[in-house]
Design an enzyme around this catalytic site. Structure first.
Site, PDB file in Angstrom:
ATOM      1  N   TYR A   1       0.836  -1.194   0.000  1.00 56.02           N
ATOM      2  CA  TYR A   1       0.000   0.000   0.000  1.00 56.02           C
ATOM      3  C   TYR A   1       0.870   1.243   0.000  1.00 56.02           C
ATOM      4  O   TYR A   1       2.014   1.230   0.464  1.00 56.02           O
ATOM      5  CB  TYR A   1      -0.960   0.008   1.195  1.00 56.02           C
ATOM      6  N   CYS A   2       0.336   2.314  -0.566  1.00 53.79           N
ATOM      7  CA  CYS A   2       0.990   3.613  -0.565  1.00 53.79           C
ATOM      8  C   CYS A   2      -0.104   4.663  -0.585  1.00 53.79           C
ATOM      9  O   CYS A   2      -1.289   4.327  -0.529  1.00 53.79           O
ATOM     10  CB  CYS A   2       1.935   3.753  -1.754  1.00 53.79           C
ATOM     11  N   THR A   3       0.263   5.920  -0.668  1.00 50.62           N
ATOM     12  CA  THR A   3      -0.732   6.980  -0.502  1.00 50.62           C
ATOM     13  C   THR A   3      -1.864   6.899  -1.519  1.00 50.62           C
ATOM     14  O   THR A   3      -3.026   6.835  -1.152  1.00 50.62           O
ATOM     15  CB  THR A   3      -0.049   8.363  -0.591  1.00 50.62           C
TER      16      THR A   3
END
Ligand SMILES: [Zn+2]
Ligand SMILES: [Zn+2]
Length: 314
Positions: free
Chosen positions: A185-187
């Site tokens: 996951y990332c922004t």
């Protein structure tokens, strides 16, 4: 009335420089400001301006066949949120430092992790748990960002910049995850398009990515799901929360008091960010980072030291 749009797409671009010239002219004519990256792998941008101008920008950008299906995410904001208009060509859309490893075709990054919608993330965790298997969450951001918010029990690699991921993945530290289900996951999702492919190439067998990243997940589940804390954001707000129930995970580097607020190192030109409580952020001696402290001890007359005692929120 003003707005911002955020967008990206991975698609082969044979002449990035031509796209850059076109995009630069288009934005200038429409009075938009922001930041656009173009690469042989696609495009990634955030631009803001008058709503009418932004709508025109979206329409004209979509008129170019490779961008016809690109999703634009609208957000509050204006041209003034950006210092200028910057349109650049780079070898990679996300700077992992390995452009030769990434292949992009009409459907996007080749060999990336399976995309999950927020609800599917929960379904996966429950399904695997019923088989006695834990899903690992793998943070695709810089480690600093995870100090104030992350998925519960997430693995947070030791990364100061995106380029650090390759060494981290190749270090063997995460090899125990290679036969486990891993959700990256990332922004906003763009990093994981690449990261998940880099992981799969390195033998991580079951890799997923969250479509739209933490932002989309938070819009769906807020603080009622698997996310914990606040989200680091790359604008003047620095951090944002999904609800008033958000936990404060960060700690002041001086006294460990709970805080979610990053402050710049006090020295001019240094962009090191650390967490401080309200009290300690006002004490100049404590808001100089180790590197600048060491430099100052070498050269007590360093003109950058202190920057007029300015302690600013970046
Ligand atoms: Zn403190
Ligand atoms: Zn510093």
């Amino acid at each position: 009335m003003s707005r911002i749009v955020l967008y990206y797409t991975f698609i082969p671009l044979s002449d990035p420089e031509a796209v850059r010239l076109w995009q630069h002219t288009l934005c200038r004519e429409l009075g938009l400001r922001g930041r656009i990256l173009i690469s042989p792998q696609g495009i990634n941008g955030t631009v803001g301006g008058e709503i009418k101008a932004v709508k025109q920008y979206v329409k004209q950008t979509r008129a170019y066949a490779p961008f016809a299906d690109m999703a634009f995410k609208w957000s509050e904001g204006a041209a003034e949120d950006f210092p200028r208009l910057s349109v650049k060509v780079r070898p990679e859309l996300v700077a992992f430092g390995v452009p030769e490893e990434i292949e992009v075709d009409e459907r996007g990054v080749v060999g990336g992790g399976e995309h999950l919608q927020p609800q599917q993330v929960h379904d996966l965790v429950e399904h695997k748990r019923s088989q006695g298997v834990e899903v690992a969450f793998f943070d695709g951001r810089n480690a600093m960002e995870a100090q104030i918010g992350r998925f519960k029990n997430a693995v947070v690699p030791e990364t100061e910049t995106t380029r650090d991921f390759i060494a981290e993945l190749d270090s063997g530290k995460y090899d125990h995850l290679k036969d486990q289900p891993v959700v990256t996951y990332c922004t906003g999702g763009i990093r994981c398009e690449v990261l998940s492919a880099l992981m799969r190439r390195r033998g991580f067998e079951e890799v997923y990515q969250i479509d739209g990243g933490i932002v989309r997940y938070g819009e769906t589940f807020g603080d009622q799901g698997l996310w914990e804390g606040e989200l680091y954001v790359f604008d003047s707000r620095m951090n944002t929360r999904f609800s008033e129930q958000a936990k404060t995970l960060g700690e002041c580097v001086c006294c460990s008091a709970p805080t979610s607020t990053f402050y710049n190192c006090m020295d001019r030109g240094c962009s090191t960010l650390k967490l401080y409580c309200e009290e300690h952020r006002h004490i100049p001696e404590t808001t100089r980072c180790e590197n600048c402290q060491a430099r100052l001890e070498q050269d007590p007359d360093d003109p950058n030291a202190g920057a007029l005692g300015k302690v600013r929120r970046a």
